[in-house]
Design a protein around this motif. Structure first.
Motif, PDB file in Angstrom:
ATOM      1  N   THR A  84     -47.656 -25.051  -2.202  1.00 39.56           N
ATOM      2  CA  THR A  84     -46.588 -26.035  -2.398  1.00 39.56           C
ATOM      3  C   THR A  84     -46.877 -27.056  -3.483  1.00 39.56           C
ATOM      4  O   THR A  84     -45.966 -27.751  -3.925  1.00 39.56           O
ATOM      5  CB  THR A  84     -46.325 -26.791  -1.082  1.00 39.56           C
ATOM      6  N   ASP A  85     -48.147 -27.172  -3.908  1.00 41.31           N
ATOM      7  CA  ASP A  85     -48.471 -28.231  -4.870  1.00 41.31           C
ATOM      8  C   ASP A  85     -48.753 -27.702  -6.272  1.00 41.31           C
ATOM      9  O   ASP A  85     -49.246 -28.428  -7.132  1.00 41.31           O
ATOM     10  CB  ASP A  85     -49.648 -29.075  -4.376  1.00 41.31           C
ATOM     11  N   GLU A 123     -55.326 -24.920  -4.035  1.00 43.33           N
ATOM     12  CA  GLU A 123     -54.990 -26.251  -3.542  1.00 43.33           C
ATOM     13  C   GLU A 123     -55.411 -27.280  -4.585  1.00 43.33           C
ATOM     14  O   GLU A 123     -56.584 -27.333  -4.985  1.00 43.33           O
ATOM     15  CB  GLU A 123     -55.700 -26.524  -2.221  1.00 43.33           C
TER      16      GLU A 123
END
Length: 353
Positions: A84-85, A123
């Motif tokens: 998501t990042d 991440e």
């Protein structure tokens, strides 16, 4: 991307040689990201593996060929559904030690000197960091070695009023010099035996340099840092911190001979085995010996400042070699005195299949 897509990967071959092999392009899983590599530096660790024909770090001592490259910078071309990042188009540097399958380019299953790199469990802040679009990829590829240099400076606990000598004006020693000056350290001297390296040291911010092949290091330091004394009251230079980014016995012994009472020596250069090191001489100054290894926390601590001071860090790169000439890049890196920092660059014209 097309099924059964392939990519080129640089691996260790016979001793002192690399091979470029065609392998399957990885497909990212739900938590992964795929990078198109745009630049990757060559490190002394890479040359060690190439000279060895692979990694000897196996339980039985055998040598196993391995993919190379742990200093990559690239562009995200695909992300898994659970990531998501990160987004396609992000420009990122990588934490080689953050891969579950092993350290990237240092014995793990993945190498940064490939056209594409799978970032497992992607991440931001742990496995990758995003950098600005206007930071050149070749300078971004310095992130990992500059994290090594930053950890050394952090280990030194250098303060603004300290006087420091850095032995070795290779990429790590120069990186240490830059970080020391950005930290506000009052006076930083760099010693080396190669005049061109010393010129670079001055260009990146060193306050003075010493040609240790021609000059008396202790005498010159006394001129620069004033006079102090060791634990026996003998006159010594007023240098507070010595940093060994060269990894040779002569540096250790020069420091022991020159150190004042309470001085520190930080070793970041890989030490060559030697029976010539004078450990007993440390008693004359109560010299504190500090080892600096890798970057426990610094890998992305450096990224923003690397971008901010890009012009200064760019001076560390002596050669930019296109991936099509990767054999020449490694020949340069393996030839003593031929190059300082070699960065392999990847063309921007590859199509996404």
């Amino acid at each position: 991307m097309a099924e059964n897509a392939t990519m080129k990967s640089v691996r260790t071959g016979a001793r002192n040689a690399v091979e470029v092999v065609e392998i399957a392009r990885p497909e990212p899983g739900p938590r992964d990201a795929l990078l198109r590599i745009r630049a990757c530096g060559i490190c002394g660790t890479d040359t060690f593996f190439v000279q060895s024909g692979g990694t000897p770090y196996t339980p039985d001592g055998s040598v196993v060929p391995l993919p190379l490259g742990h200093e990559p910078a690239g562009e995200v071309v695909a992300v898994g559904a659970e990531v998501t990042d990160l987004k396609v188009g992000d420009r990122v540097v990588v934490n080689p030690q953050g891969a579950p399958s092993g350290i990237i380019g240092c014995g793990g299953e993945l190498g940064g000197m490939d056209e594409y790199l799978l970032v497992e469990d992607a991440e931001v802040g742990r496995s990758v960091a995003v950098f600005p679009d206007d930071l050149p990829f070749d300078v971004a590829a310095l992130n990992e070695p500059m994290a090594v240099a930053r950890h050394c400076v952090n280990r030194s606990q250098a303060r603004p009023g300290d006087k420091v000598l850095v032995f070795g004006a290779g990429p790590i020693g120069l990186g240490v010099t830059i970080w020391l000056k950005l930290r506000g350290v009052e006076h930083v001297v760099v010693a080396d035996v190669v005049p061109e390296r010393l010129e670079t040291a001055l260009a990146v911010g060193a306050d003075a340099v010493i040609d240790s092949a021609k000059e008396d290091v202790s005498a010159r330091l006394t001129e620069l840092h004033g006079e102090a004394a060791n634990a026996l009251g003998q006159p010594r230079p007023g240098t507070d911190i010595y940093i060994d980014a060269a990894g040779v016995a002569a540096v250790f012994n020069t420091t022991v001979d020159a150190a004042k009472w309470g001085a520190k020596l930080v070793m970041v250069g890989v030490q060559k085995p030697s029976s010539e090191i004078d450990l007993g001489g440390m008693l004359r100054s109560e010299l504190t010996l500090i080892a600096s290894q890798g970057y426990p926390t610094e890998i992305f601590e450096v990224t923003a400042e690397l971008a901010e001071h890009r012009d200064r860090f760019a001076r560390l790169i002596s050669h930019r070699v296109p991936f099509a000439e990767v054999h020449r890049a490694f020949e340069l890196a393996l030839t003593p005195g031929a190059a300082e920092k070699v960065v392999v660059t990847f063309e921007d014209s590859r199509r996404e299949d």
